[in-house]
Design an enzyme around this catalytic site. Structure first.
Site, PDB file in Angstrom:
ATOM      1  N   THR A 101       0.813  -1.313  -0.055  1.00 10.36           N
ATOM      2  CA  THR A 101       0.095   0.164   0.000  1.00 10.36           C
ATOM      3  C   THR A 101       0.722   1.230  -0.093  1.00 10.36           C
ATOM      4  O   THR A 101       1.707   1.505   1.061  1.00 10.36           O
ATOM      5  CB  THR A 101      -1.057   0.250   1.282  1.00 10.36           C
ATOM      6  OG1 THR A 101      -1.921  -1.290   1.254  1.00 10.36           O
ATOM      7  CG2 THR A 101      -1.884   1.303   1.156  1.00 10.36           C
ATOM      8  N   LYS A 182      -7.530   1.483  -3.654  1.00  6.70           N
ATOM      9  CA  LYS A 182      -7.235   1.124  -2.240  1.00  6.70           C
ATOM     10  C   LYS A 182      -7.402   2.356  -1.337  1.00  6.70           C
ATOM     11  O   LYS A 182      -7.999   2.132  -0.057  1.00  6.70           O
ATOM     12  CB  LYS A 182      -5.824   0.380  -2.098  1.00  6.70           C
ATOM     13  CG  LYS A 182      -5.133   0.232  -0.874  1.00  6.70           C
ATOM     14  CD  LYS A 182      -5.857  -0.921   0.035  1.00  6.70           C
ATOM     15  CE  LYS A 182      -5.697  -1.388   1.313  1.00  6.70           C
ATOM     16  NZ  LYS A 182      -4.215  -1.919   1.353  1.00  6.70           N
ATOM     17  N   LYS A 251      -0.346   4.339   9.001  1.00 13.95           N
ATOM     18  CA  LYS A 251       0.439   4.308   7.998  1.00 13.95           C
ATOM     19  C   LYS A 251      -0.567   4.553   6.760  1.00 13.95           C
ATOM     20  O   LYS A 251      -0.460   5.431   5.941  1.00 13.95           O
ATOM     21  CB  LYS A 251       1.424   3.131   7.494  1.00 13.95           C
ATOM     22  CG  LYS A 251       1.980   3.266   5.942  1.00 13.95           C
ATOM     23  CD  LYS A 251       2.634   1.972   5.664  1.00 13.95           C
ATOM     24  CE  LYS A 251       1.438   0.962   5.265  1.00 13.95           C
ATOM     25  NZ  LYS A 251       1.307   0.059   4.032  1.00 13.95           N
TER      26      LYS A 251
END
Length: 438
Positions: A101, A182, A251
């Protein structure tokens, strides 16, 4: 006679990567894996994997390569900066799949760096994943893949091996589109994880039975996938180390807020969630399960609360449900608005969210109305005035108990902004208009 399956190069054998790699092994692929942590390499070897001696060794001779390290700096090191970097060692015409990611801009920079070092022969796929370690090991992840048509055609069979049959999304828009998909999904995930803790902490402050509250939420329109998934760990205090570390969602939400700042786009709920997660981090919660954020609202085990009378419990549960439904509808508006701004394919986005960890009953119904633009009518629907009144009562009750409601108060601010703009008599789905006005 069936052709022999190719050997897959793999870097990043953490909780997710290990499951992804061993799933491929179970499907008959040879996987040559590399990780900086020696104990996981030994575990990988015992699971049938071939241990690479270096990054270059993991890539050499392998026409397919998966990168599943934790962050963009780690990707940069593994692919380009290390003396034995992957990008230099991959064979001609290799397919490189980045499942980490990362921001969309970074995924695009990987494509550009490959060209800059003379490796434009490599077919690069930006393919972040969602689903957790168990689904990684089962080969049932949700995968959002963006790339050139040629790269997707060459790599989709391997993506299919790692994903659920109905959860592989070939996202239009090229490299970066997968990461954006995402990211806007994680808008919902980041808010819902904290909302679960906020609701259960508030319930404890109200003197409610935690198990009863959980059951009421899961059976109501206040349901979210994250609440159903995280709340059992709150009941058991299963935080050490837990399934999903706080640092992981921190994160991810950091990618959201940084991207939003880059585009001058407001994400008030995500910003509030990030700041609350940071408060948990400085308390030492970073390596603990993110369900442990309930301790920011109630310091003792929530399962030890002595329940109040049935009448008081019913009133208290009603307040908790109101808190969650209002947070969730504002979360849906934040995610839908940001996705539209980034030109994300909204049909795929809606399908993905409802099949993944960002799902909620509010998104399923109200999110659909926001996407379709069916927001004007009020017949049979709750208005923004009614939503603001309901959440105001919740916030005041929490204030009287000295219980912080970080997301609840931010959601109320959005509703009050809508009232100030004269939208109070409109259906509550019109909360999305706030993002258009900010």
């Amino acid at each position: 006679m069936a052709s022999e399956k190719p050997t897959i190069g793999f870097v990043g054998l953490g909780a997710m990567g290990f499951g992804m790699a061993t799933n491929l092994i179970s499907l008959g692929y040879k996987v040559r894996g590399y990780d900086v942590w020696a104990p996981t390499l030994e575990r990988f070897k015992q699971a049938g994997g071939e241990v690479a001696t270096s990054l270059a060794n993991s890539a050499a001779g392998n026409a397919y390569f998966v990168c599943m390290v934790a962050s963009a700096p780690q990707v940069q090191s593994a692919l380009f900066d290390d003396e034995k970097a992957v990008a230099k060692a991959l064979p001609q015409g290799a397919i490189l799949i980045l499942c980490s990611t990362v921001p969309a801009t970074y995924a695009q920079s990987v494509r550009d760096q490959l060209i800059a070092i003379g490796r434009n022969d490599i077919h690069f796929i930006d393919a972040p994943v969602s689903g957790g370690a168990k689904r990684a090991a089962d080969g049932t992840l949700s995968i959002m893949a963006g790339a050139s048509d040629e790269a997707l055609e060459k790599g989709k069979f391997l993506l299919a091996e790692m994903s659920d049959a109905n959860k592989l999304y070939l996202v239009p828009g090229g490299v970066g589109a997968g990461s954006n998909m995402k990211m806007v999904h994680q808008v919902l995930a980041a808010i819902h994880i904290l909302a679960a803790s906020e609701a259960m902490g508030f319930a404890a402050q109200l003197g409610l039975d935690a198990k009863e509250v959980r059951e009421a939420i899961v059976a109501s329109e206040a349901w979210s996938w994250m609440h159903e998934n995280r709340s059992p760990r709150m009941l058991e205090e299963d935080y050490f180390p837990g399934v999903s570390a706080l640092t992981i969602i921190l994160k991810d939400v950091g990618i959201i807020t940084a991207t939003a700042r880059h585009h001058n786009f407001p994400v008030p709920l995500c910003t509030t969630a990030e700041q609350t997660y940071l408060s948990g981090l400085i308390r030492g919660f970073g390596p603990n399960d993110d369900a442990g954020m309930v301790r920011m609202y109630y310091s003792q085990p929530i399962s030890n609360v002595t329940p109040k009378s049935p009448e008081s419990s019913a009133a208290g549960i009603k307040l908790v449900l109101a808190l969650l439904t209002n947070i969730h509808i504002c979360a849906a508006a934040e995610a839908v608005s940001f996705a539209k701004f980034l030109n994300v394919d909204m049909g795929q986005f809606y399908e993905l969210v409802n099949a993944a960890a960002g799902g909620s009953e509010m998104f399923k119904v109200r999110g659909a109305e926001m996407i379709e633009g069916a927001k004007n009518g009020t017949a049979g629907k709750r208005t923004l005035d009614e939503a603001a009144k309901e959440l105001s009562a919740v916030v005041q009750q929490a204030r009287d108990l000295h219980c912080p409601l970080h997301l609840g108060n931010e959601a109320l601010n959005l509703l009050l902004f809508a009232k100030r703009r004269g939208w109070g008599e409109l259906a509550d789905t019109n909360i999305e208009k706030v993002y258009e006005a900010l």
